[in-house]
Design an enzyme around this catalytic site. Structure first.
Site, PDB file in Angstrom:
ATOM      1  N   GLY A  71      46.676  52.960  -1.504  1.00  0.00           N
ATOM      2  CA  GLY A  71      47.269  52.773  -2.731  1.00  0.00           C
ATOM      3  C   GLY A  71      48.087  53.751  -3.257  1.00  0.00           C
ATOM      4  O   GLY A  71      48.599  54.508  -2.369  1.00  0.00           O
ATOM      5  N   GLY A  98      60.452  71.024 -22.116  1.00  0.00           N
ATOM      6  CA  GLY A  98      61.547  71.633 -22.814  1.00  0.00           C
ATOM      7  C   GLY A  98      61.790  72.925 -21.869  1.00  0.00           C
ATOM      8  O   GLY A  98      61.951  73.019 -20.589  1.00  0.00           O
ATOM      9  N   GLY A  99      61.686  74.215 -22.573  1.00  0.00           N
ATOM     10  CA  GLY A  99      61.935  75.388 -22.132  1.00  0.00           C
ATOM     11  C   GLY A  99      63.353  75.798 -22.088  1.00  0.00           C
ATOM     12  O   GLY A  99      64.170  75.069 -22.379  1.00  0.00           O
ATOM     13  N   GLU A 143      64.220  75.645 -27.655  1.00  0.00           N
ATOM     14  CA  GLU A 143      64.580  76.940 -27.714  1.00  0.00           C
ATOM     15  C   GLU A 143      66.151  77.002 -27.899  1.00  0.00           C
ATOM     16  O   GLU A 143      66.964  77.053 -27.141  1.00  0.00           O
ATOM     17  CB  GLU A 143      64.317  77.712 -26.443  1.00  0.00           C
TER      18      GLU A 143
END
Length: 375
Positions: A71, A98-99, A143
């Site tokens: 599977g 993000g980052g 950011e």
């Protein structure tokens, strides 16, 4: 400062840490943490949130993983995190999206966050990843919003994610016949800036009302971009040497709480690294160069500090620690164990929500561990 005393103990785990840093998820001090933030996911132009390293995230086989399973099975770091949750029933694992690279360098949030369709696709795909991979919520690291319009878009995006997660929680409760008491709660947090030039764009009161907590990035106060060596993550301003404290935690907290962020929702971010300054006469003095580092120039993991030959100092006025080698005139600003314990005391004194660390691979694996010493 674990969950048993009512405080959050939050730490980022980076998926690239399994490579050169040799920090797999098996090394995470799970019993000391309430939340692990798995960094970083990215997003496509239409807002679809995606994992960034299939091998690290879902494919790599660790000891105990079979190659003969039938599977579609989960492996990689995310399987290890789900196994850890079985052993640590109060642990929450959030997907951090993000980052710096994805949102600052590449501006990937800018497009989707600016439209209702992009925000909905973003939120719905977050829920898809929660369903498929067992995350307990989402951490958003933008950011940074560059103006008030983008600050408002961040708020709208967070509301969309909260709404989508709540709808999924309602669906699970209805299908399971749990009612409201058994309804799961999915966690929502953000990484929030310490610089006023960034947080001034955030509708902080409204954002806080949508979030479970705010991870305040209370570090990188000084670095290679400055004219003087300075403290990385100091509690207070220095009146005797102002050049060493361009920022301080106390004033940032005052700004956040004055803007309407409840103190108990603020999780104080702390560094597991230090920043170096070369050819300097000491803290707050001019410098020239940053030198080598653990994995990038001028940045040393906490586990590699202090450097040989350096003496460690505590700046009582600024509430900060650093190491200085008089022979080489090299200074590294970082948190020692004693400084981390001082911050834990500060968190209790100011009724904050807990502590956060960036990021786990920088910590020591012995009795000198910062996370162990304050959790």
């Amino acid at each position: 400062m674990g969950g048993g005393d009512g405080y959050r103990s939050v730490a980022y785990f980076v998926n690239w840490g399994i490579y050169g840093r040799k920090y797999p998820p098996q090394k995470i001090p799970y019993s000391k943490l309430t939340h692990v933030l798995y960094a970083f996911a990215d997003n496509r132009d239409d807002g679809t949130v995606i994992l960034t390293d299939k091998w690290a995230d879902t494919d790599i086989h660790y000891d105990g993983d079979s190659w003969n399973d039938v599977g579609n099975n989960l492996y990689g770091c995310l399987k290890q995190l789900n196994l850890a949750k079985k052993q640590n029933r109060n642990l929450k694992v959030l997907l951090s999206v993000g980052g710096w690279t994805y949102t600052n360098t590449n501006k990937h949030f800018d497009g989707p966050a600016s439209t209702p369709q992009g925000r909905k696709r973003f939120a719905d795909s977050c829920v898809d990843l929660i369903k498929d991979l067992g995350f307990d919520g989402i951490d958003l690291d933008w950011e940074y919003p560059q103006n008030a319009d983008q600050g408002q878009q961040l708020l709208l995006l967070l509301r969309e994610i909260r709404s989508a997660m709540d709808a999924y929680a309602d669906k699970l409760a209805a299908e399971g016949g749990y009612g409201t008491e058994g309804r799961p709660h999915f966690v929502l947090s953000i990484a929030a800036p310490g610089g006023e030039q960034f947080y001034k764009h955030y509708p902080l009161r409204e954002i806080a009302s949508v979030l479970d907590f705010v991870n305040l990035m209370a570090y990188d106060f000084s670095g290679s971009w400055d004219a003087h060596s300075g403290h990385l993550s100091n509690l207070f301003p220095s009146n005797s040497s102002p050049t060493c404290t361009p920022f301080n935690i106390q004033s940032i907290l005052d700004a956040y709480t004055s803007a309407g962020v409840p103190a108990d929702k603020i999780v104080l971010g702390c560094p597991l690294y230090g920043r170096a300054f070369q050819n300097t006469a000491g803290i707050g003095q001019s410098f020239n160069g940053i030198g080598a580092g653990s994995f990038e120039q001028g940045v040393w993991d906490y586990k590699d500090l202090p450097r040989p030959g350096a003496d460690v100092y505590y700046d009582e006025e600024a509430g900060a620690s650093y190491a200085y080698d008089n022979a080489t005139q090299t200074l590294v600003s970082y948190d020692t164990v004693e400084m981390a314990q001082r911050k834990a005391q500060y968190i209790r004194q100011h009724n904050l929500g807990g502590a956060m660390w960036w990021e786990l691979s920088g910590d020591r694996q012995d009795e000198g561990s910062i996370v162990d010493s304050v959790s």
